[in-house]
Design a protein around this motif. Structure first.
Motif, PDB file in Angstrom:
ATOM      1  N   ALA A 179       0.833  -1.208   0.000  1.00  0.00           N
ATOM      2  CA  ALA A 179       0.000   0.000   0.000  1.00  0.00           C
ATOM      3  C   ALA A 179       0.863   1.252   0.000  1.00  0.00           C
ATOM      4  O   ALA A 179       0.582   2.217  -0.718  1.00  0.00           O
ATOM      5  CB  ALA A 179      -0.928  -0.009   1.206  1.00  0.00           C
ATOM      6  N   SER A 180       1.930   1.242   0.800  1.00  0.00           N
ATOM      7  CA  SER A 180       2.803   2.416   0.876  1.00  0.00           C
ATOM      8  C   SER A 180       3.632   2.598  -0.384  1.00  0.00           C
ATOM      9  O   SER A 180       3.910   3.728  -0.797  1.00  0.00           O
ATOM     10  CB  SER A 180       3.725   2.304   2.093  1.00  0.00           C
ATOM     11  N   ALA A 181       4.043   1.506  -1.004  1.00  0.00           N
ATOM     12  CA  ALA A 181       4.872   1.606  -2.212  1.00  0.00           C
ATOM     13  C   ALA A 181       4.061   2.022  -3.429  1.00  0.00           C
ATOM     14  O   ALA A 181       4.563   2.728  -4.310  1.00  0.00           O
ATOM     15  CB  ALA A 181       5.569   0.275  -2.480  1.00  0.00           C
ATOM     16  N   PHE A 182       2.797   1.600  -3.503  1.00  0.00           N
ATOM     17  CA  PHE A 182       1.977   1.865  -4.681  1.00  0.00           C
ATOM     18  C   PHE A 182       1.061   3.067  -4.514  1.00  0.00           C
ATOM     19  O   PHE A 182       0.917   3.878  -5.426  1.00  0.00           O
ATOM     20  CB  PHE A 182       1.117   0.630  -5.004  1.00  0.00           C
ATOM     21  N   GLY A 183       0.405   3.199  -3.373  1.00  0.00           N
ATOM     22  CA  GLY A 183      -0.649   4.192  -3.227  1.00  0.00           C
ATOM     23  C   GLY A 183      -1.870   3.784  -4.032  1.00  0.00           C
ATOM     24  O   GLY A 183      -1.821   2.864  -4.844  1.00  0.00           O
ATOM     25  N   GLY A 184      -3.002   4.439  -3.797  1.00  0.00           N
ATOM     26  CA  GLY A 184      -4.212   4.094  -4.517  1.00  0.00           C
ATOM     27  C   GLY A 184      -4.750   2.747  -4.084  1.00  0.00           C
ATOM     28  O   GLY A 184      -4.413   2.223  -3.022  1.00  0.00           O
TER      29      GLY A 184
END
Length: 259
Positions: A152-157
């Motif tokens: 979640a933190s690496a991709f976002g959205g």
């Protein structure tokens, strides 16, 4: 100086099933999202005329010439692994409190690995960053953590993660923008002011995965999780999400030892 902005995590489906002991034997799909609340880090090389070699600013301020004297475990081990022996200063602040159930420690790890790689002129993609953070937390820090927070933190959205014994495969989950707006307009989040150590709950879940008497409960959780992922794909009414997430919550209470 490099400044990173890394989102915290909101979990939809797949929580408690994102541990290696489960997904390596039971292929799993996980849906989570990066929030529009962030942790911020600035990283720079310290000029050589300062007395200290490392300076880390968070709720405390640490200055030292020796990596082993750094008290913040993530900062210490990331500096050890990625600094290439450079004198480093790290400053951290966040939009949300630590230990509030939104993956703040993984957001810190993802952001700092990204910045430390950049300061050495090395840049990596989202997938590699997420997998590197997972490996770091599990095998360097030896923490009991799953795999969704880092993705979640690496991709976002909105993110879909597929995990099995072969690999972990995170990617952006594309849905109709109108349905996404509909979900956002029907979600309410709040902070009850109570901080908790996620390691306690995580250890309870990992223990449950290895207990035969909890297997049926986990299978029921996995089935509800699969139904929830399908609700996203078929763009179902929010009431159906609410019904399933309540059942999931009740099972997770039992796995966490709260009931």
């Amino acid at each position: 100086m490099f400044i990173s902005r890394t989102p915290y995590r909101l979990s939809f489906y797949g929580g408690s099933l994102d541990y290696k002991g489960w997904y390596q034997n039971n292929p799993t799909k996980i849906i989570c999202a990066g929030l529009d609340y962030y942790c911020y880090q600035s990283v720079r090389r310290i000029p050589t005329f300062f007395e200290h070699k490392y300076r880390i600013c968070y709720s405390k301020i640490e200055s030292t010439t020796n990596i082993d004297d750094i008290q913040h475990p993530s900062a210490r081990e990331i500096i050890r692994k990625y600094s290439n022996n450079l004198p480093i200063e790290i400053s951290y602040t966040g939009d949300l409190p630590a230990r509030s159930g939104v993956g703040s420690s993984s957001a810190f790890t993802v952001g700092l690995i990204n910045s430390m790689r950049a300061i050495n002129n090395k840049y990596i993609g989202r997938t590699e960053l997420a997998l590197e953070a997972i490996d770091f937390e599990q095998n360097v820090l030896n923490e009991v953590v799953g795999i969704q927070d880092q993705c979640a933190s690496a991709f976002g959205g909105l993110i879909l993660i597929e995990a099995d014994k072969q690999s972990i495969r995170p990617r952006r989950f594309i849905i109709n923008p109108d349905y996404l707006s509909y979900l956002q307009n029907n979600l309410v989040m709040g902070f009850d002011g109570i901080s908790r150590n996620s390691q306690v709950a995580a250890k309870n879940v990992v223990t449950s995965i290895s207990e035969k008497e909890k297997h049926e409960m986990l299978l029921e959780l996995a089935d509800l999780n699969s139904q929830g992922v399908d609700l996203f794909s078929s763009q179902e009414n929010i009431n159906k999400h609410a019904s399933i997430t309540k059942k999931i919550r009740d099972i997770k209470f039992q796995l966490n030892g709260d009931r």
